[in-house]
Design a protein around this motif. Structure first.
Motif, PDB file in Angstrom:
ATOM      1  N   MET A 114      -7.895   4.719   2.315  1.00 11.45           N
ATOM      2  CA  MET A 114      -8.163   3.641   1.366  1.00 11.45           C
ATOM      3  C   MET A 114      -9.637   3.233   1.501  1.00 11.45           C
ATOM      4  SD  MET A 114      -4.632   1.541   2.193  1.00 11.45           S
ATOM      5  CE  MET A 114      -4.930   0.171   1.092  1.00 11.45           C
ATOM      6  N   PRO A 115     -10.550   3.991   0.933  1.00 10.09           N
ATOM      7  CA  PRO A 115     -11.980   3.786   1.186  1.00 10.09           C
ATOM      8  C   PRO A 115     -12.551   2.475   0.674  1.00 10.09           C
ATOM      9  CG  PRO A 115     -11.648   5.387  -0.579  1.00 10.09           C
ATOM     10  CD  PRO A 115     -10.302   5.128   0.027  1.00 10.09           C
ATOM     11  N   ALA A 116     -11.862   1.806  -0.255  1.00  6.90           N
ATOM     12  CA  ALA A 116     -12.382   0.538  -0.788  1.00  6.90           C
ATOM     13  C   ALA A 116     -11.860  -0.669  -0.023  1.00  6.90           C
ATOM     14  CB  ALA A 116     -12.033   0.404  -2.266  1.00  6.90           C
ATOM     15  N   LYS A 117     -11.069  -0.423   1.024  1.00 10.11           N
ATOM     16  CA  LYS A 117     -10.495  -1.515   1.811  1.00 10.11           C
ATOM     17  C   LYS A 117     -11.102  -1.540   3.219  1.00 10.11           C
ATOM     18  CE  LYS A 117      -7.189  -2.264  -1.346  1.00 10.11           C
ATOM     19  NZ  LYS A 117      -7.145  -3.484  -2.185  1.00 10.11           N
ATOM     20  N   GLY A 118     -10.909  -2.668   3.898  1.00 12.29           N
ATOM     21  CA  GLY A 118     -11.206  -2.742   5.318  1.00 12.29           C
ATOM     22  C   GLY A 118     -12.652  -2.977   5.697  1.00 12.29           C
ATOM     23  N   ARG A 119     -13.518  -3.223   4.732  1.00 17.72           N
ATOM     24  CA  ARG A 119     -14.936  -3.443   5.009  1.00 17.72           C
ATOM     25  C   ARG A 119     -15.472  -4.536   4.097  1.00 17.72           C
ATOM     26  NH1 ARG A 119     -13.582   1.806   5.399  1.00 17.72           N
ATOM     27  NH2 ARG A 119     -14.483   3.121   7.045  1.00 17.72           N
ATOM     28  N   ILE A 120     -16.507  -5.217   4.564  1.00 14.34           N
ATOM     29  CA  ILE A 120     -17.230  -6.171   3.725  1.00 14.34           C
ATOM     30  C   ILE A 120     -18.589  -5.562   3.424  1.00 14.34           C
ATOM     31  CG2 ILE A 120     -18.180  -8.496   3.539  1.00 14.34           C
ATOM     32  CD1 ILE A 120     -16.043  -9.474   5.437  1.00 14.34           C
ATOM     33  N   ALA A 121     -18.719  -5.047   2.224  1.00 13.38           N
ATOM     34  CA  ALA A 121     -19.947  -4.390   1.795  1.00 13.38           C
ATOM     35  C   ALA A 121     -19.921  -4.287   0.273  1.00 13.38           C
ATOM     36  CB  ALA A 121     -20.062  -2.990   2.414  1.00 13.38           C
ATOM     37  N   PRO A 122     -21.077  -4.187  -0.348  1.00 14.98           N
ATOM     38  CA  PRO A 122     -21.100  -4.011  -1.805  1.00 14.98           C
ATOM     39  C   PRO A 122     -20.278  -2.805  -2.226  1.00 14.98           C
ATOM     40  CG  PRO A 122     -23.291  -4.556  -1.019  1.00 14.98           C
ATOM     41  CD  PRO A 122     -22.446  -4.329   0.205  1.00 14.98           C
ATOM     42  N   GLY A 123     -19.484  -2.989  -3.288  1.00  8.26           N
ATOM     43  CA  GLY A 123     -18.624  -1.932  -3.788  1.00  8.26           C
ATOM     44  C   GLY A 123     -17.206  -1.958  -3.249  1.00  8.26           C
ATOM     45  N   MET A 124     -16.971  -2.704  -2.177  1.00 10.74           N
ATOM     46  CA  MET A 124     -15.635  -2.790  -1.589  1.00 10.74           C
ATOM     47  C   MET A 124     -14.774  -3.801  -2.335  1.00 10.74           C
ATOM     48  SD  MET A 124     -15.630  -0.654   0.977  1.00 10.74           S
ATOM     49  CE  MET A 124     -16.669   0.371  -0.062  1.00 10.74           C
ATOM     50  N   ASP A 125     -13.450  -3.612  -2.266  1.00 14.00           N
ATOM     51  CA  ASP A 125     -12.530  -4.600  -2.828  1.00 14.00           C
ATOM     52  C   ASP A 125     -12.715  -5.940  -2.125  1.00 14.00           C
ATOM     53  OD1 ASP A 125     -11.481  -2.659  -4.470  1.00 14.00           O
ATOM     54  OD2 ASP A 125      -9.676  -2.325  -3.267  1.00 14.00           O
ATOM     55  N   ALA A 157       0.813  -1.211   0.000  1.00 14.37           N
ATOM     56  CA  ALA A 157       0.000   0.000   0.000  1.00 14.37           C
ATOM     57  C   ALA A 157       0.850   1.266   0.000  1.00 14.37           C
ATOM     58  CB  ALA A 157      -0.930   0.008   1.215  1.00 14.37           C
ATOM     59  N   GLY A 158       2.171   1.097   0.111  1.00 12.34           N
ATOM     60  CA  GLY A 158       3.072   2.231   0.142  1.00 12.34           C
ATOM     61  C   GLY A 158       4.194   2.001   1.129  1.00 12.34           C
ATOM     62  N   VAL A 159       4.831   3.089   1.533  1.00 12.82           N
ATOM     63  CA  VAL A 159       5.998   3.029   2.413  1.00 12.82           C
ATOM     64  C   VAL A 159       5.751   3.847   3.669  1.00 12.82           C
ATOM     65  CG1 VAL A 159       8.444   3.665   2.654  1.00 12.82           C
ATOM     66  CG2 VAL A 159       7.610   2.663   0.516  1.00 12.82           C
ATOM     67  N   HIS A 160       6.204   3.305   4.781  1.00 15.01           N
ATOM     68  CA  HIS A 160       6.218   4.005   6.067  1.00 15.01           C
ATOM     69  C   HIS A 160       7.687   4.246   6.407  1.00 15.01           C
ATOM     70  CE1 HIS A 160       5.445   3.597  10.725  1.00 15.01           C
ATOM     71  NE2 HIS A 160       6.028   4.747  10.409  1.00 15.01           N
ATOM     72  N   ILE A 161       8.093   5.517   6.413  1.00 14.17           N
ATOM     73  CA  ILE A 161       9.472   5.857   6.776  1.00 14.17           C
ATOM     74  C   ILE A 161       9.543   6.087   8.282  1.00 14.17           C
ATOM     75  CG2 ILE A 161      11.314   7.556   6.531  1.00 14.17           C
ATOM     76  CD1 ILE A 161      10.576   7.931   3.674  1.00 14.17           C
ATOM     77  N   GLU A 162      10.237   5.206   8.971  1.00  9.12           N
ATOM     78  CA  GLU A 162      10.431   5.328  10.423  1.00  9.12           C
ATOM     79  C   GLU A 162      11.870   5.789  10.656  1.00  9.12           C
ATOM     80  OE1 GLU A 162       9.663   2.874  14.586  1.00  9.12           O
ATOM     81  OE2 GLU A 162       9.961   1.753  12.726  1.00  9.12           O
ATOM     82  N   GLY A 163      12.043   7.072  10.845  1.00  9.03           N
ATOM     83  CA  GLY A 163      13.376   7.646  10.949  1.00  9.03           C
ATOM     84  C   GLY A 163      13.776   8.251   9.608  1.00  9.03           C
ATOM     85  N   PRO A 164      14.909   8.982   9.571  1.00  4.03           N
ATOM     86  CA  PRO A 164      15.943   9.105  10.599  1.00  4.03           C
ATOM     87  C   PRO A 164      15.752  10.284  11.556  1.00  4.03           C
ATOM     88  CG  PRO A 164      16.696  10.164   8.608  1.00  4.03           C
ATOM     89  CD  PRO A 164      15.306   9.625   8.308  1.00  4.03           C
ATOM     90  N   TYR A 165      14.589  10.989  11.449  1.00  3.15           N
ATOM     91  CA  TYR A 165      14.398  12.204  12.249  1.00  3.15           C
ATOM     92  C   TYR A 165      13.822  11.836  13.618  1.00  3.15           C
ATOM     93  CZ  TYR A 165      14.797  13.926   7.471  1.00  3.15           C
ATOM     94  OH  TYR A 165      15.216  14.166   6.180  1.00  3.15           O
TER      95      TYR A 165
END
Length: 388
Positions: free
Chosen positions: A349-360, A128-136
């Motif tokens: 990510m509105p099409a993810k994380g749910r079970i409903a018509p129209g969702m991935d 889904a992408g990248v999470h940069i943890e550091g260096p700040y």
């Protein structure tokens, strides 16, 4: 047209799980109907799957994972990315953020290049992408982060990273109290990136300022930050008071006591609490010695530590975290939400994380012991325990 019918699964339609049928067409959920009575017709289905009365949940989303199955995504290889993708699918996770550690610029750019090349070729969970943890990050709260690479926020450097990464970067963890930290929060927020606070010695006042500047998330809450004190409440209490702020929780019975898990749930609710693994390459591998972030890490009885005893990420999986959250006393429906709907909302990510018509059609079938029977991504089964 590809049509799949999943029959006889337990899922939440209203207040309680209901035996239901789910119709999927071209990777999206199109219809859900209680299985009692006629259920859904399978006359046009290319594939019919019997759910055997087991629990069907949305695919889980891990916004913080470093590696799995002996592979570290900082390796900068497609092999490492694919190993993590497959491991995630095996544990009920259908989307993840490839997460960095503080490193040289060369290694970070190499990791970003591998994510960019791998995206779209996943054999398991989707990147889904990248999470940069550091260096700040603040050296005082560095945890396992390598102090050699820690530095103050640098807008020019971050601009160069973003130019290299394009739209890949979805989340950045930083210490806002460092010189240039508040400016960096605003800089990232303006670019639509989730700004998270951790490895930070920020005071309550500094944390409140960061949340006002645009920070909206707390990485591995309670870990790698100034602890709560009755005269010095710190980051955690500031996050509790800001309704828009969501928090990550490593529920592995090591990083957080079950009472703290319950407190996080009471304070933030299921819509602002996100289950993560923060897993290193030892996930799925068992006890042993590993290299992680430039350190020698020893895993004993599933607990990863540096030589000085500092906790060094986790070996928990998403389905294990879900099970442990329920055992801590969180209602199952809310625990599922913390692993699915809430991280999807955090990442936009509105099409993810749910079970409903129209969702991935990113779905996971689980037994009552939270063991993953199969994992589906975009309507295709990418892992099945029956084919191991």
């Amino acid at each position: 047209m590809s049509v799949c019918l999943i029959r006889n699964v337990r899922l939440w339609i209203e207040a309680e799980p209901v035996l239901s049928d789910v119709r999927i067409q071209n990777g999206r959920i199109t219809e859900i109907r209680p299985a009692e009575g006629t259920g859904l017709s399978c006359s046009d289905a290319d594939t019919v799957i019997d759910g055997r009365g087991l629990l069907l949940i949305p695919g889980m989303i891990d916004v913080h994972i470093h590696g799995a199955d002996g592979f570290d995504m900082m390796d900068g290889t497609l092999q490492s990315m694919d190993a993590v993708s497959r491991a995630c699918a095996r544990t009920g996770c259908t989307s993840f953020l490839a997460t960095s550690v503080s490193s040289s610029m060369e290694d970070l750019l190499g990791m970003l290049a591998s994510v960019a090349e791998y995206s779209g070729q996943e054999t398991g969970a989707r990147v889904a992408g990248v999470h940069i943890e550091g260096p700040y990050l603040n050296a005082k709260r560095k945890g396992m982060q390598n102090e050699r690479y820690l530095r103050h926020p640098d807008a020019n450097e971050m601009a160069a990273i973003l130019e290299h990464a394009g739209s890949l970067i979805r989340m950045v963890t930083l210490a806002p109290e460092l010189p240039g930290g508040m400016e960096m929060v605003s800089f990232l927020k303006e670019r639509g990136i989730v700004v998270s606070v951790a490895h930070s010695d920020a005071t309550y006042e500094e944390a409140k300022e960061a949340f006002q500047c645009g920070a909206s998330h707390v990485t591995h809450c309670f870990n790698g930050m100034r602890p709560i004190h009755h005269r010095d409440p710190g980051i955690v209490v500031a996050a509790f008071e800001e309704r828009h702020v969501s928090v990550q929780a490593i529920v592995d019975d090591v990083h957080l006591h079950p009472a703290i898990v319950r407190m996080l749930y009471r304070e933030k609710g299921a819509d602002k609490m996100v289950l993560i693994t923060d897993a290193l390459q030892a996930m799925g591998m068992g006890d042993g010695t590993y290299q992680f972030g430039g350190h020698r890490v020893t895993v004993s009885q599933g607990v990863a530590k540096l030589e000085d005893g500092t906790l060094a990420s986790s070996t928990v999986t998403m389905n294990e975290a879900l099970a442990k959250t329920v055992r801590a006393g969180i209602p199952l429906r809310d625990a599922v939400r913390m692993a699915t709907e809430t991280p999807a909302d955090v990442l936009g990510m509105p099409a993810k994380g749910r079970i409903a018509p129209g969702m991935d059609a990113d779905l996971v079938l689980m037994d009552d012991g939270f063991n993953v029977i199969w994992t589906m991504v975009d309507g295709h089964i990418v892992y099945s325990s029956e084919h191991e």
